[in-house]
Each structure stands twice: as C-alpha cells, then as structure tokens.
Write a protein that holds these residues in place. Structure first.
Motif, PDB file in Angstrom:
ATOM      1  N   TYR A  22       0.575  -1.261   0.212  1.00 14.45           N
ATOM      2  CA  TYR A  22      -0.441   0.231   0.152  1.00 14.45           C
ATOM      3  C   TYR A  22       0.746   1.769   0.490  1.00 14.45           C
ATOM      4  O   TYR A  22       1.664   1.242   0.509  1.00 14.45           O
ATOM      5  CB  TYR A  22      -1.193  -0.033   1.164  1.00 14.45           C
ATOM      6  N   SER A  23       0.612   2.331  -0.820  1.00 11.58           N
ATOM      7  CA  SER A  23       2.018   3.433  -1.442  1.00 11.58           C
ATOM      8  C   SER A  23       1.626   4.290   0.007  1.00 11.58           C
ATOM      9  O   SER A  23       0.252   4.565  -0.866  1.00 11.58           O
ATOM     10  CB  SER A  23       1.413   4.019  -2.897  1.00 11.58           C
ATOM     11  N   GLN A  24       1.723   5.255   0.691  1.00  8.00           N
ATOM     12  CA  GLN A  24       1.560   5.750   1.679  1.00  8.00           C
ATOM     13  C   GLN A  24       1.759   7.224   0.831  1.00  8.00           C
ATOM     14  O   GLN A  24       1.517   8.358   1.536  1.00  8.00           O
ATOM     15  CB  GLN A  24       2.688   6.186   2.432  1.00  8.00           C
ATOM     16  N   ASP A  25       1.181   7.688  -0.575  1.00 11.04           N
ATOM     17  CA  ASP A  25       1.807   9.070  -1.800  1.00 11.04           C
ATOM     18  C   ASP A  25       1.039   8.472  -2.680  1.00 11.04           C
ATOM     19  O   ASP A  25       1.600   7.269  -3.059  1.00 11.04           O
ATOM     20  CB  ASP A  25       2.804   9.439  -1.392  1.00 11.04           C
ATOM     21  N   SER A  89      -3.880   5.231  -3.329  1.00 13.52           N
ATOM     22  CA  SER A  89      -2.193   6.236  -2.525  1.00 13.52           C
ATOM     23  C   SER A  89      -2.633   7.609  -2.594  1.00 13.52           C
ATOM     24  O   SER A  89      -1.687   8.793  -2.255  1.00 13.52           O
ATOM     25  CB  SER A  89      -1.737   5.829  -4.093  1.00 13.52           C
ATOM     26  N   ASN A  92      -3.010  10.013   1.601  1.00 13.42           N
ATOM     27  CA  ASN A  92      -2.140  11.414   2.549  1.00 13.42           C
ATOM     28  C   ASN A  92      -1.454  12.259   0.989  1.00 13.42           C
ATOM     29  O   ASN A  92      -0.311  12.502   1.586  1.00 13.42           O
ATOM     30  CB  ASN A  92      -0.497  10.231   2.731  1.00 13.42           C
TER      31      ASN A  92
END
Length: 166
Positions: A22-25, A89, A92
């Motif tokens: 899971y990408s944070q941006d 994504s 954030n």
C-alpha cells in the motif's frame, strides 16, 4: 494454473498477490492494464469508489468522496485491484478536489488511451460546502467529442435532480 498464466501474459503483478504493498502517497505506477477482449463493439465500464480519501493541500485535513469513473475501453482496460491501490495512494496526498479528478483522468487516459472517459468526485461537505468536480475526455479518433461536451453540462442537471451519481 491457467489463471496464473493469463496474469503473467497480461503483465498483471498485483491481482491475487498476497503481499500487497500500500503506497503512502500518490503513485500512478501502481496502475496495470489488460487486453479488452470485446474491441468489436463499444460499452461502458463504471467504477464506484465510495470510500475515496485525500488531504486538503492547505490544512492537511482529510477530504472524503464517492468517486465515479466511467470509460469506454479501446484496446487496454485498467485492472480493478491496481485501480483500488492507485486510488488508495491519494490517502496521504494533498491536492484540491478539482485537481484530484483531473489527475486521475489524465493518468487513466495515459494508461489506457480509452475512447471516452469521465471522472466525477462527489466530495462530502466540509465547512458547509460540497464540491463535485467533473472531468472528461474523448479520444478524437472515435467521435465521442459531442458526447463529452453534452455530458459536461448534463451532469449539472443530474445534481439538480438530487441524483449525484449516474
């Protein structure tokens, strides 16, 4: 075994993957495609994401929306799990509502080169105001330009009827 072979042949790396990242941006590289097996006729694909979140770029507060993506595929189609991870994504990522819808549309146009696409964000009120950005694009090679223009303005009458989702 056949399903694994099909995923490999299509270049799908996320579907069925138990080690999902899971990408944070914001990360458009998460998007994957597969071949449209019904290129002989036009049809509409609709995605509804009722739990879309992004951040206000000024305050950092969360913004919540139901996001609708409608498109008429050409040769390639977006794989739904990769779309889910891509939309996640934004969680954030700080951008204005209008920018978010246009970024998503532009990324999907670049990815798939569809015949037609539209992205509508139904952002929930914050400070007493709801914002409903709508972005669409028609590939000039397929004659959907008039539909794109009419959809741009017909969505306003949908909202007046209280039918934000079409």
């Amino acid at each position: 075994m056949a399903n694994t072979d099909n995923r490999t042949k299509e270049g799908l790396t996320l579907l069925g993957n138990q080690g999902t990242r899971y990408s944070q941006d914001y990360d458009p590289t998460l998007l994957e495609t597969f071949e449209n097996k019904h290129q002989d006729h036009d049809y509409m694909v609709t995605f509804r994401c009722p739990e879309f979140t992004t951040l206000c770029p000024i305050t950092g507060q969360p913004d919540f929306a139901t996001l609708y993506i409608n498109y008429i595929p050409n040769v390639r189609m977006v794989e739904s799990k990769s779309l889910k991870l891509y939309l996640f994504s934004f969680r954030n990522h700080g951008d204005f509502h209008e920018d978010v819808c246009n970024i998503i549309m532009n990324d999907l146009v670049k990815l798939m080169e569809p015949k037609y696409i539209e992205v509508r964000g139904m952002f929930y009120p914050r400070g007493g105001i709801s914002i409903y950005p709508f972005a669409n694009w028609a590939n000039p090679d397929f004659g959907y330009g008039d539909i794109a223009a009419s959809r741009m303005f017909s969505q306003l009458s949908d909202l007046d009827k209280g039918d934000g989702a079409r």
